[in-house]
Design a protein around this motif. Structure first.
Motif, short mmCIF file in Angstrom:
data_model
loop_
_atom_site.label_atom_id
_atom_site.label_comp_id
_atom_site.label_asym_id
_atom_site.label_seq_id
_atom_site.Cartn_x
_atom_site.Cartn_y
_atom_site.Cartn_z
N LEU A 168 0.83 -1.19 0.00
CA LEU A 168 0.00 0.00 0.00
C LEU A 168 0.88 1.26 0.00
N ALA A 169 0.25 2.42 0.07
CA ALA A 169 0.97 3.66 -0.22
C ALA A 169 1.45 4.41 1.02
N ASP A 170 0.66 4.42 2.08
CA ASP A 170 1.02 5.22 3.26
C ASP A 170 0.39 4.57 4.48
N ALA A 171 0.79 5.05 5.66
CA ALA A 171 0.24 4.51 6.90
C ALA A 171 0.26 5.57 7.97
N VAL A 172 -0.65 5.44 8.92
CA VAL A 172 -0.65 6.28 10.11
C VAL A 172 -0.47 5.37 11.32
N LEU A 303 -2.70 -9.21 0.40
CA LEU A 303 -2.71 -8.06 1.28
C LEU A 303 -2.71 -6.76 0.49
N GLU A 304 -1.99 -6.77 -0.63
CA GLU A 304 -1.83 -5.57 -1.45
C GLU A 304 -3.11 -5.16 -2.18
N THR A 305 -4.13 -6.01 -2.15
CA THR A 305 -5.38 -5.69 -2.83
C THR A 305 -6.33 -4.87 -1.95
N ALA A 306 -6.00 -4.75 -0.67
CA ALA A 306 -6.92 -4.10 0.28
C ALA A 306 -6.88 -2.58 0.12
N HIS A 307 -7.96 -1.95 0.53
CA HIS A 307 -7.98 -0.49 0.64
C HIS A 307 -7.28 -0.05 1.92
N THR A 308 -7.43 -0.84 2.98
CA THR A 308 -6.78 -0.55 4.26
C THR A 308 -6.32 -1.85 4.89
N VAL A 309 -5.22 -1.78 5.66
CA VAL A 309 -4.67 -2.95 6.34
C VAL A 309 -4.26 -2.55 7.75
N THR A 310 -4.73 -3.32 8.71
CA THR A 310 -4.33 -3.14 10.11
C THR A 310 -3.06 -3.92 10.39
N LEU A 311 -2.07 -3.24 10.98
CA LEU A 311 -0.84 -3.89 11.45
C LEU A 311 -0.69 -3.61 12.94
N ASP A 312 0.01 -4.51 13.63
CA ASP A 312 0.21 -4.33 15.06
C ASP A 312 1.52 -4.98 15.46
N LEU A 313 2.56 -4.17 15.63
CA LEU A 313 3.89 -4.71 15.87
C LEU A 313 4.18 -4.97 17.34
N HIS A 314 3.19 -4.83 18.22
CA HIS A 314 3.41 -5.38 19.56
C HIS A 314 2.88 -6.81 19.64
N LYS A 315 2.82 -7.44 18.49
CA LYS A 315 2.59 -8.88 18.40
C LYS A 315 3.81 -9.49 17.69
N LEU A 316 3.69 -9.80 16.39
CA LEU A 316 4.85 -10.33 15.66
C LEU A 316 5.76 -9.19 15.22
N GLY A 317 6.22 -8.42 16.17
CA GLY A 317 7.14 -7.32 15.91
C GLY A 317 7.95 -7.03 17.16
N TRP A 318 7.53 -7.64 18.29
CA TRP A 318 8.26 -7.62 19.54
C TRP A 318 8.51 -6.21 20.05
N GLN A 319 7.47 -5.37 19.95
CA GLN A 319 7.52 -4.00 20.43
C GLN A 319 6.78 -3.86 21.76
N LEU A 326 -2.20 1.75 10.60
CA LEU A 326 -3.20 1.49 9.57
C LEU A 326 -2.60 1.93 8.24
N ALA A 327 -2.42 0.97 7.35
CA ALA A 327 -1.91 1.27 6.01
C ALA A 327 -3.08 1.53 5.07
N VAL A 328 -2.89 2.46 4.12
CA VAL A 328 -3.96 2.82 3.19
C VAL A 328 -3.44 2.75 1.76
N ARG A 329 -4.34 2.34 0.85
CA ARG A 329 -3.97 2.31 -0.56
C ARG A 329 -3.96 3.71 -1.16
N HIS A 330 -4.96 4.51 -0.78
CA HIS A 330 -5.09 5.86 -1.33
C HIS A 330 -4.85 6.88 -0.22
N PRO A 331 -3.70 7.55 -0.20
CA PRO A 331 -3.45 8.55 0.85
C PRO A 331 -4.53 9.63 0.93
N ARG A 332 -5.23 9.87 -0.18
CA ARG A 332 -6.28 10.90 -0.14
C ARG A 332 -7.38 10.53 0.85
N ASP A 333 -7.53 9.23 1.15
CA ASP A 333 -8.56 8.82 2.12
C ASP A 333 -8.30 9.42 3.49
#
Length: 485
Positions: A168-172, A303-319, A326-333
């Motif tokens: 995807l293109a961007d994330a917050v 995964l790349e087909t989604a409009h939005t994807v939830t990630l959480d690195l305090h699971k399989l990221g050991w944070q 939250l990753a987004v396909r269209h930053p304009r959203d």
């Protein structure tokens, strides 16, 4: 004696040593009693306190003696009350840091203990935890550039790179999967003119229907997931029955279910969404970390087909908590998040080139959780994180093999990620619930529970890369020894 130039900095005297409770009329004593964590004296003030914390963590761990404090809720609560005493005493207690950190460690569920395997609760990496200390000391707030000049830029760079990893293109940055799922529904609703209907599997995380309720959306449509993943025929039927304007439906798929770590058939779901004009959100809070593994990332194809994807690195990221995105396909959203507050992002400041951080979150004040993520990514690299992912997935397969080969245990299925469901052969659901509670109360092991196929299962989620095969055998032996005959 030479006279310093007029603009030379004036040396600051070291704060006096603390000798007793500070008085409001004694500023010097107050500064010694409550020094700041940043500024010129910050590092010197923190060093002895860090030693206190580290010692208390160690003494608390040894007092606990296992993965969970023994005695159950009442015993833990009593120890906390004793350690805390008067919450706001008339005079301060210089020993409070040691006493309360010790109490917290003694009463903790320790995810670094290999017998603590109930939840998606990881032991955080030391390097990430150290980075988190810097955030606490500097205390930037990511709601305006003048409060977090470097942190704002770091967040933008790292979040965008992680979004690219998903296709995807961007994330917050968010606090975790729940906030990310809530934000995904909000973006979908606003992108579609204020109206959206959520369609999700019966296997979806509870935060999705909860977000629909919070946002005032219609009752979600729940699609059966009889084998733990969305039934594609049922999804096709639901989308056909709900036919409406393009974009009026939001399908939420799951990449790593909470109960069993299963992954919905993402490419097929994406195809159905495209055919029916539905928007697609993928909740990859659990499984998103597979993107770091060359061996396992194919499980996230689609995964790349989604409009939005939830990630959480305090699971399989050991944070350390919190570390969501939250990753987004269209930053304009993301434009729907834009807000104007003159004291934070005045229009003329923005036009003059000061970055606007207020539109990067639903929150106003927020800490730069991106630092610990950035430090981890750069320290370990793709290969290092991938090795951690591969290790916990391998441990889960080893545990599944031990269960499969054990005559007194039944395996639900081979693990998709790092969650293993099993149960003692011949035990009732009440027996299984009692075994879990017995181990918890005794502080000997921390196992979860999941109900699938109409039966209750014990759940072990392996997120500790230092778990060894003998730890797995010990876990099963504890279950066997606690099962009623």
């Amino acid at each position: 004696m030479d006279t310093p130039p007029p603009d030379a900095p004036v040396p600051r005297p070291a704060p006096p040593a603390h000798t007793g409770p500070a008085s409001p009329a004694d500023p010097a004593a107050l500064a010694a009693f409550a020094p700041l964590a940043s500024g010129p004296e910050g590092p010197r003030a923190l060093r002895p306190l860090l030693e206190t914390v580290l010692d208390a963590l160690d003494t608390g761990r040894r007092a606990r003696g296992g993965p969970l404090p023994a005695g159950g809720p009442e015993a833990v609560a009593a120890r906390v009350r004793d350690a805390l005493g008067d919450v706001l005493p008339d005079h301060g207690d210089p020993d409070a840091l040691r006493a309360l950190v010790h109490a917290l460690a003694e009463g903790a569920a320790d995810p670094a203990d290999p017998l603590c395997a109930a939840h998606l609760h990881c032991p955080p990496l030391a390097v990430a935890t150290a980075a988190d200390l810097a955030v606490s000391a500097l205390n930037p707030s990511l709601d305006s550039w003048d409060q977090a000049p470097a942190a704002g830029e770091l967040e933008a760079l790292v979040a965008r790179e992680l979004a690219h990893e998903t296709g995807l293109a961007d994330a917050v940055v968010t606090t975790g999967g729940t906030e990310s799922n809530h934000l995904a529904l909000l973006l979908a609703r606003e992108t579609n003119g204020g109206h959206i209907r959520l369609v999700h599997g019966a296997n979806a995380h509870h935060s999705l229907p909860r977000a629909a309720w919070l946002l005032g959306l219609p009752e979600p449509v729940v699609v059966p997931a009889p084998a733990g993943t969305i039934d594609l025929a049922a999804l096709h039927s639901a989308l056909t029955d709900l036919a409406g304007p393009r974009g009026s439906l939001l399908v939420a798929a799951t990449a790593g279910t909470t109960d069993a770590g299963l992954i919905d058939p993402l490419p097929e779901i994406a195809g159905l969404c495209a055919a029916h004009g539905a928007r697609l959100h993928i909740d990859a809070a659990h499984g998103g970390g597979l993107i770091f593994s060359d061996r396992h990332r194919d499980k996230l194809t689609g995964l790349e087909t989604a409009h939005t994807v939830t990630l959480d690195l305090h699971k399989l990221g050991w944070q350390p908590v919190a570390a969501g995105l939250l990753a987004v396909r269209h930053p304009r959203d993301l434009a729907v998040l834009n807000q104007r507050a003159d004291y934070l992002n005045a229009a003329d400041d923005t036009e003059a080139g000061l970055p606007d951080l207020l539109g990067r979150s639903l929150r106003t004040t927020r800490r730069p959780d991106i630092l610990k993520i950035a430090v981890t990514l750069k320290t370990l690299g793709r290969s290092g994180l991938g090795a951690l992912v591969d290790t916990v997935c391998a441990r889960a397969r080893e545990l599944a093999d031990l269960v499969r080969d054990h005559p007194g245990l039944e395996l639900y299925d081979r693990p998709t990620i790092s969650t293993v469901l099993f149960r003692p052969t011949g035990a009732t659901d009440d027996d299984i619930a009692a075994v879990r509670r017995k181990l918890l109360t005794e502080g000997r092991a921390v196992l979860g529970r999941a109900r699938l196929d109409g039966r209750l299962w014990l759940k072990a989620t392996l997120l500790n890369p230092e778990t060894r095969p003998d730890d797995l055998a010990a876990l099963l032996k504890l279950v066997e020894g606690s099962t009623p005959r």
